[in-house]
Design a protein around this motif. Structure first.
Motif, short mmCIF file in Angstrom:
data_model
loop_
_atom_site.label_atom_id
_atom_site.label_comp_id
_atom_site.label_asym_id
_atom_site.label_seq_id
_atom_site.Cartn_x
_atom_site.Cartn_y
_atom_site.Cartn_z
N LEU A 95 13.93 22.90 69.74
CA LEU A 95 15.14 23.39 70.39
C LEU A 95 14.96 23.49 71.90
CD1 LEU A 95 18.05 24.48 69.55
CD2 LEU A 95 17.12 26.61 70.41
N MET A 96 13.80 24.01 72.34
CA MET A 96 13.57 24.12 73.78
C MET A 96 13.56 22.75 74.45
SD MET A 96 10.99 27.37 74.28
CE MET A 96 9.86 27.08 72.91
N ALA A 97 12.98 21.75 73.79
CA ALA A 97 13.00 20.38 74.32
C ALA A 97 14.44 19.86 74.40
CB ALA A 97 12.13 19.46 73.47
N ASP A 98 15.24 20.14 73.37
CA ASP A 98 16.64 19.73 73.38
C ASP A 98 17.42 20.43 74.50
OD1 ASP A 98 16.16 18.09 71.19
OD2 ASP A 98 17.38 19.27 69.79
N MET A 99 17.14 21.72 74.70
CA MET A 99 17.82 22.46 75.77
C MET A 99 17.51 21.84 77.13
SD MET A 99 17.27 26.32 74.29
CE MET A 99 18.01 27.23 75.66
N ASP A 100 16.25 21.48 77.35
CA ASP A 100 15.87 20.83 78.61
C ASP A 100 16.55 19.48 78.76
OD1 ASP A 100 14.22 22.95 79.32
OD2 ASP A 100 12.38 21.96 78.65
N ALA A 101 16.56 18.69 77.67
CA ALA A 101 17.20 17.37 77.71
C ALA A 101 18.68 17.47 78.00
CB ALA A 101 16.97 16.63 76.38
N GLY A 121 11.71 26.11 85.84
CA GLY A 121 11.74 24.67 85.65
C GLY A 121 11.89 24.16 84.24
N SER A 122 11.68 25.02 83.24
CA SER A 122 11.88 24.56 81.86
C SER A 122 12.26 25.74 80.98
CB SER A 122 10.60 23.90 81.31
OG SER A 122 9.62 24.88 81.01
N THR A 123 12.84 25.41 79.86
CA THR A 123 13.21 26.44 78.90
C THR A 123 11.97 27.18 78.41
OG1 THR A 123 15.10 25.10 78.22
CG2 THR A 123 14.43 26.88 76.73
N ARG A 124 10.91 26.44 78.08
CA ARG A 124 9.68 27.06 77.59
C ARG A 124 9.10 28.01 78.62
NH1 ARG A 124 6.40 26.57 73.68
NH2 ARG A 124 7.15 24.56 72.96
N ALA A 125 9.02 27.60 79.88
CA ALA A 125 8.47 28.47 80.93
C ALA A 125 9.30 29.75 81.04
CB ALA A 125 8.42 27.74 82.26
N TRP A 126 10.61 29.63 81.00
CA TRP A 126 11.47 30.82 81.05
C TRP A 126 11.19 31.72 79.84
CZ3 TRP A 126 15.31 32.21 77.46
CH2 TRP A 126 16.03 33.37 77.80
N PHE A 127 11.19 31.13 78.64
CA PHE A 127 11.02 31.89 77.41
C PHE A 127 9.68 32.62 77.38
CE2 PHE A 127 9.89 32.17 72.85
CZ PHE A 127 10.99 32.85 72.37
#
Length: 159
Positions: free
Chosen positions: A120-126, A134-140
């Motif tokens: 899901l985080m990869a999809d959110m970034d895409a 800079g990325s959903t994962r970094a924020w999370f």
């Protein structure tokens, strides 16, 4: 309405078991409604193929991105029932609720077979979600303590 040919490749509702998604949302008092291909999605803030929300119902088509389904669902989940019942298309203008929604959609993706939080985080970034780090994962992982605390305080996550 976006041009499907120019949309990034992300996991869509048609890629997962609809019953799994409906069951997950039902545990939060929501109804997942399947809209036929090519039909307009009621309550869609951004337009097709994005999910729509009206009160306790989330509307999706097979081409609706899973991240959109979860995001709009989480907008409803973070609301108290009396506010949820009044929602039509636009759930909030609150930054804390928006942050909590983004956090919760990642958590719920981990409970959805065939998706998972990483995907899901990869999809959110895409799709174009943007965060300071800079990325959903970094924020999370590094910048979402306030969103998590907001959810814990309201009993939507266990501390």
């Amino acid at each position: 309405m976006t041009d499907p040919a120019s949309d990034p490749i992300v996991t869509c509702v048609g890629d997962i078991a609809f019953a799994d998604a409906a069951c997950l949302l039902a545990t939060h008092g929501l109804h997942l409604h399947h809209v036929a291909a090519g039909e307009p999605i009621p309550g869609s803030y951004w337009g097709e193929p994005e999910a729509g929300i009206i009160a306790h119902t989330v509307y999706v088509r097979d081409d609706t991105p899973v991240h959109s389904m979860l995001h709009e669902s989480c907008h409803l989940i973070v609301l108290p029932p009396e506010r949820r019942a009044l929602v039509h298309t636009d759930a909030t203008d609150s930054v804390p609720e928006e942050d909590a929604t983004c956090y919760l959609q990642i958590v719920l993706a981990g409970q959805l077979p065939g998706v998972g939080s990483d995907r899901l985080m990869a999809d959110m970034d895409a799709w174009g979600y943007t965060y300071r780090l800079g990325s959903t994962r970094a924020w999370f992982e590094q910048d979402a303590e306030d969103a998590r605390a907001w959810l814990v305080e309201r009993g939507l996550l266990v501390g």
